[in-house]
Design a protein around this motif. Structure first.
Motif, PDB file in Angstrom:
ATOM      1  N   VAL A 161       0.838  -1.202   0.000  1.00 20.20           N
ATOM      2  CA  VAL A 161       0.000   0.000   0.000  1.00 20.20           C
ATOM      3  C   VAL A 161       0.872   1.252   0.000  1.00 20.20           C
ATOM      4  O   VAL A 161       0.651   2.182  -0.793  1.00 20.20           O
ATOM      5  CB  VAL A 161      -0.946   0.014   1.216  1.00 20.20           C
ATOM      6  N   TYR A 162       1.887   1.280   0.863  1.00 16.35           N
ATOM      7  CA  TYR A 162       2.741   2.466   0.958  1.00 16.35           C
ATOM      8  C   TYR A 162       3.592   2.649  -0.295  1.00 16.35           C
ATOM      9  O   TYR A 162       3.840   3.781  -0.728  1.00 16.35           O
ATOM     10  CB  TYR A 162       3.606   2.402   2.214  1.00 16.35           C
ATOM     11  N   ALA A 163       4.012   1.554  -0.893  1.00 10.47           N
ATOM     12  CA  ALA A 163       4.753   1.643  -2.156  1.00 10.47           C
ATOM     13  C   ALA A 163       3.843   2.142  -3.274  1.00 10.47           C
ATOM     14  O   ALA A 163       4.293   2.874  -4.166  1.00 10.47           O
ATOM     15  CB  ALA A 163       5.349   0.281  -2.513  1.00 10.47           C
ATOM     16  N   GLU A 164       2.570   1.755  -3.223  1.00 15.28           N
ATOM     17  CA  GLU A 164       1.615   2.197  -4.243  1.00 15.28           C
ATOM     18  C   GLU A 164       1.427   3.708  -4.193  1.00 15.28           C
ATOM     19  O   GLU A 164       1.202   4.355  -5.225  1.00 15.28           O
ATOM     20  CB  GLU A 164       0.281   1.485  -4.041  1.00 15.28           C
ATOM     21  N   VAL A 165       1.512   4.287  -3.003  1.00 13.73           N
ATOM     22  CA  VAL A 165       1.416   5.743  -2.869  1.00 13.73           C
ATOM     23  C   VAL A 165       2.469   6.421  -3.729  1.00 13.73           C
ATOM     24  O   VAL A 165       2.172   7.355  -4.499  1.00 13.73           O
ATOM     25  CB  VAL A 165       1.580   6.169  -1.396  1.00 13.73           C
ATOM     26  N   ILE A 166       3.699   5.964  -3.624  1.00 12.24           N
ATOM     27  CA  ILE A 166       4.793   6.575  -4.382  1.00 12.24           C
ATOM     28  C   ILE A 166       4.638   6.306  -5.874  1.00 12.24           C
ATOM     29  O   ILE A 166       4.890   7.199  -6.710  1.00 12.24           O
ATOM     30  CB  ILE A 166       6.154   6.070  -3.868  1.00 12.24           C
ATOM     31  N   ARG A 167       4.209   5.108  -6.235  1.00  8.91           N
ATOM     32  CA  ARG A 167       3.994   4.815  -7.654  1.00  8.91           C
ATOM     33  C   ARG A 167       2.946   5.750  -8.251  1.00  8.91           C
ATOM     34  O   ARG A 167       3.121   6.284  -9.359  1.00  8.91           O
ATOM     35  CB  ARG A 167       3.572   3.348  -7.827  1.00  8.91           C
ATOM     36  N   GLU A 168       1.860   5.949  -7.521  1.00 16.12           N
ATOM     37  CA  GLU A 168       0.808   6.835  -8.016  1.00 16.12           C
ATOM     38  C   GLU A 168       1.294   8.281  -8.091  1.00 16.12           C
ATOM     39  O   GLU A 168       0.967   9.012  -9.035  1.00 16.12           O
ATOM     40  CB  GLU A 168      -0.425   6.739  -7.109  1.00 16.12           C
ATOM     41  N   CYS A 169       2.067   8.707  -7.115  1.00 18.59           N
ATOM     42  CA  CYS A 169       2.600  10.072  -7.130  1.00 18.59           C
ATOM     43  C   CYS A 169       3.516  10.297  -8.335  1.00 18.59           C
ATOM     44  O   CYS A 169       3.448  11.349  -8.999  1.00 18.59           O
ATOM     45  CB  CYS A 169       3.367  10.356  -5.838  1.00 18.59           C
ATOM     46  N   ARG A 170       4.359   9.340  -8.627  1.00 22.07           N
ATOM     47  CA  ARG A 170       5.270   9.483  -9.769  1.00 22.07           C
ATOM     48  C   ARG A 170       4.484   9.500 -11.083  1.00 22.07           C
ATOM     49  O   ARG A 170       4.838  10.233 -12.014  1.00 22.07           O
ATOM     50  CB  ARG A 170       6.307   8.372  -9.749  1.00 22.07           C
ATOM     51  N   GLN A 171       3.431   8.702 -11.165  1.00 19.86           N
ATOM     52  CA  GLN A 171       2.555   8.750 -12.338  1.00 19.86           C
ATOM     53  C   GLN A 171       1.928  10.134 -12.477  1.00 19.86           C
ATOM     54  O   GLN A 171       1.849  10.698 -13.572  1.00 19.86           O
ATOM     55  CB  GLN A 171       1.455   7.699 -12.214  1.00 19.86           C
ATOM     56  N   ALA A 172       1.448  10.664 -11.354  1.00 17.21           N
ATOM     57  CA  ALA A 172       0.813  11.981 -11.371  1.00 17.21           C
ATOM     58  C   ALA A 172       1.786  13.057 -11.839  1.00 17.21           C
ATOM     59  O   ALA A 172       1.441  13.908 -12.685  1.00 17.21           O
ATOM     60  CB  ALA A 172       0.288  12.312  -9.977  1.00 17.21           C
ATOM     61  N   LEU A 173       2.996  13.038 -11.306  1.00 15.23           N
ATOM     62  CA  LEU A 173       3.998  14.025 -11.713  1.00 15.23           C
ATOM     63  C   LEU A 173       4.324  13.901 -13.200  1.00 15.23           C
ATOM     64  O   LEU A 173       4.504  14.915 -13.897  1.00 15.23           O
ATOM     65  CB  LEU A 173       5.275  13.844 -10.880  1.00 15.23           C
ATOM     66  N   SER A 174       4.379  12.676 -13.685  1.00 10.81           N
ATOM     67  CA  SER A 174       4.670  12.447 -15.094  1.00 10.81           C
ATOM     68  C   SER A 174       3.591  13.055 -15.988  1.00 10.81           C
ATOM     69  O   SER A 174       3.898  13.683 -17.014  1.00 10.81           O
ATOM     70  CB  SER A 174       4.801  10.945 -15.360  1.00 10.81           C
ATOM     71  N   PHE A 175       2.334  12.904 -15.607  1.00  8.80           N
ATOM     72  CA  PHE A 175       1.248  13.441 -16.426  1.00  8.80           C
ATOM     73  C   PHE A 175       1.204  14.971 -16.367  1.00  8.80           C
ATOM     74  O   PHE A 175       0.886  15.625 -17.368  1.00  8.80           O
ATOM     75  CB  PHE A 175      -0.083  12.839 -16.008  1.00  8.80           C
ATOM     76  N   PHE A 176       1.509  15.551 -15.215  1.00  5.12           N
ATOM     77  CA  PHE A 176       1.569  17.017 -15.157  1.00  5.12           C
ATOM     78  C   PHE A 176       2.712  17.547 -16.021  1.00  5.12           C
ATOM     79  O   PHE A 176       2.565  18.579 -16.693  1.00  5.12           O
ATOM     80  CB  PHE A 176       1.707  17.497 -13.708  1.00  5.12           C
ATOM     81  N   ALA A 177       3.836  16.856 -16.009  1.00  2.06           N
ATOM     82  CA  ALA A 177       4.947  17.249 -16.879  1.00  2.06           C
ATOM     83  C   ALA A 177       4.543  17.145 -18.347  1.00  2.06           C
ATOM     84  O   ALA A 177       4.897  17.998 -19.176  1.00  2.06           O
ATOM     85  CB  ALA A 177       6.163  16.372 -16.603  1.00  2.06           C
ATOM     86  N   GLN A 178       3.789  16.097 -18.673  1.00  2.00           N
ATOM     87  CA  GLN A 178       3.323  15.913 -20.047  1.00  2.00           C
ATOM     88  C   GLN A 178       2.347  17.024 -20.443  1.00  2.00           C
ATOM     89  O   GLN A 178       2.374  17.506 -21.589  1.00  2.00           O
ATOM     90  CB  GLN A 178       2.655  14.540 -20.182  1.00  2.00           C
ATOM     91  N   ALA A 179       1.495  17.437 -19.504  1.00  4.19           N
ATOM     92  CA  ALA A 179       0.552  18.518 -19.780  1.00  4.19           C
ATOM     93  C   ALA A 179       1.285  19.823 -20.072  1.00  4.19           C
ATOM     94  O   ALA A 179       0.948  20.558 -21.010  1.00  4.19           O
ATOM     95  CB  ALA A 179      -0.397  18.702 -18.600  1.00  4.19           C
ATOM     96  N   THR A 180       2.311  20.101 -19.286  1.00  8.01           N
ATOM     97  CA  THR A 180       3.093  21.322 -19.493  1.00  8.01           C
ATOM     98  C   THR A 180       3.860  21.275 -20.814  1.00  8.01           C
ATOM     99  O   THR A 180       3.951  22.270 -21.537  1.00  8.01           O
ATOM    100  CB  THR A 180       4.064  21.521 -18.314  1.00  8.01           C
TER     101      THR A 180
END
Length: 526
Positions: A161-180
């Motif tokens: 569960v705690y590892a999934e938090v970081i995986r989801e956060c990195r995915q989120a950052l990747s998509f925001f970078a892609q949006a920019t």
């Protein structure tokens, strides 16, 4: 906003843990949409986040001793629970129902229409849900959670569960970078602003919020051999730079359906009283070492707490109930901001307004996280700088709490003179050499008052209720019978989804035992 919110949520959530019917394929169900605009999904999701934290805060606040029940021997004051009840199960509902399939539908629309910032938000919401739920419940359902073909679900281990938090956060950052990258805009997006009642479309603030989740995740693993103080500091530095970045959800306050949970219209705190712990933190007896109350010790005292009619601040020592109940002339007024003749408290203070925003994370709390991490590392100078930033930020937040549509307030409840006097006074350490871990964590406890006892309780559990760190916390004189003399450490999964439909899965990790709530969660163990 919230009237619309819960209608949408109820309509869109199919195949969740709350369902007791066979799964109906949305592609063949004429009453369920096959696609939904991401902008229409985000408002109910954000409102669900606020609801999840604050509904459960009533009970978790008793565990953390932020407050207690007005009557004696309340089971939550005894660090117990109510069998066969969904009490303290609202965050479970939030993760799997309010967010649940709504986030999945948001992802589907965002992917189909190249709305990268909505994909970033969706993964950030998943990360927030896993972090908040993992802290409370320990074991969570992750891999099978949103599989609509299942009626029962297998749990995943807490480390997953705690590892999934970081995986989801990195995915989120990747998509925001892609949006920019796609449009060259790292700031406010008109597309995201259509549905965003937290940051109103500001991509840069969403990125900071993601780093706040990563900072929380890293700090909560402070007892692990893999703990990295530098990671906590790094994530905090990439997160909020001031209270202007705080994460909070708009409340309109026009009626009970869209009002702040702690506002006078809803009146949800009538059965609660401030704790003796928070009273002594604010009146100088703990932090300043005063032998008796000094009402000038902390300028936040009259904003956060109420006085009895004899002008004295008193609080509950669990599970004894209201210490003034035998004397009608000194009865502690209820919270909820109601104006009374003798309390010295009016409706328009701190976060007790009907239109106060639902706060999820603040700059000062993150600074206290950084301070604690650096203190544990041995970087006392860095820890002290972050500690002072945290105290200053907490005073500023209490003085200017976010109200209505504004991300920051403009009320100025505490004068600059009063703030400066407190910072120079005995409740605040004046050098790195005098700073103690207890100073950091108890100032953090104050800064979390009302809006997040979940984080208060996470801190207390990480240090196993150490009275040398939480100096005003007193183990209840009577513990719940099922505790077998042990203190509470986890919340049981939501009764009406798990203890009705998913018992074999619960048995796999002992969650059906009467004393399961005293099990120490993975995140606090070495």
């Amino acid at each position: 906003m919230k009237k619309l919110i819960y209608i949408i949520t109820a309509a869109l959530t199919l195949g969740t843990l709350d369902s007791c019917k066979k799964f109906v394929d949305i592609n063949t169900n004429p009453n369920a949409p096959t696609s939904v605009d991401a902008a229409s999904l985000l408002p109910p999701i954000e409102a669900g986040m606020e609801r999840g934290v604050w509904y459960d805060s009533r009970y978790i606040g008793q565990y953390s001793q932020m407050w207690g029940a007005s009557t004696a021997n309340n089971v939550w004051d005894q660090e117990g629970y109510v069998p066969g009840s969904d009490s303290a199960g609202e965050m479970w509902r939030t993760v799997y129902f309010s967010l649940g399939q709504n986030v999945t539908l948001m992802m589907q629309d965002a992917m189909a229409n190249n709305k990268y910032e909505y994909l970033g938000v969706a993964h950030a919401l998943r990360a927030w849900g896993w972090q908040t739920g993992g802290d409370l419940y320990n074991y969570m359902i992750v891999k099978e959670a949103f599989d609509p073909t299942k009626l029962t679900f297998n749990y995943d281990s807490p480390d997953y569960v705690y590892a999934e938090v970081i995986r989801e956060c990195r995915q989120a950052l990747s998509f925001f970078a892609q949006a920019t990258k796609a449009d060259g805009n790292a700031g406010v997006s008109a597309t995201l602003a259509k549905g965003d009642y937290m940051y109103y479309g500001d991509r840069s603030k969403w990125v900071k919020f993601i780093y706040s989740i990563m900072a929380t995740n890293a700090l909560h693993l402070s007892n692990k051999a893999t703990f990295s103080a530098d990671s906590v500091a790094k994530y905090v530095d990439l997160s909020f730079a001031s209270n202007a970045d705080n994460a909070s959800v708009q409340n309109t306050g026009s009626n009970s359906g869209d009002a702040n949970f702690w506002g006078p219209t809803r009146g949800n705190l009538a059965g609660f009283r401030q704790s003796d712990f928070i009273v002594r933190l604010l009146d100088g007896r703990i932090l300043a070492g005063k032998a008796a109350q000094d009402t000038l010790a902390d300028p936040r005292l009259p904003l956060l707490l109420n006085r009895s009619k004899d002008r004295t601040y008193r609080g509950v020592i669990p599970p004894l109930g209201d210490p003034n109940s035998s004397d009608a002339n000194t009865l502690i007024p209820q919270f909820a901001g109601a104006t009374t003749a003798n309390s010295g408290t009016s409706a328009a203070k701190y976060l007790f307004n009907d239109n106060s925003r639902g706060v999820l994370m603040t700059y000062p709390v993150l600074q206290f996280m950084k301070s604690e991490a650096l203190f544990k590392k041995g970087d006392l100078a860095g820890a002290y700088t972050a500690y002072i930033n945290g105290v200053k930020g907490a005073l500023e937040f209490a003085s200017n709490p976010p109200i209505g549509g504004a991300l920051t307030g403009s009320t100025n409840y505490i004068s600059a003179t009063a703030q400066a006097a407190y910072l120079a006074g005995p409740s605040v350490r004046q050098s790195a050499a005098t700073l103690k871990l207890s100073d950091i964590l108890q100032q953090k406890f104050i800064s979390l008052f009302l809006w997040n006892p979940l984080e208060q309780w996470a801190d207390e559990r990480r240090y196993q209720y150490d009275a040398n760190i939480f100096q005003g916390f007193v183990k209840p004189g009577t513990l719940y019978a099922d505790n077998a003399g042990k203190q509470v450490y986890v919340v049981r999964p939501r009764y009406n989804s798990e203890y009705i439909w998913n018992i074999p899965a619960l048995q796999s990790f002992g969650a059906t035992a009467p004393d399961y709530h005293t099990t120490k969660p993975w995140f606090i163990l070495p």
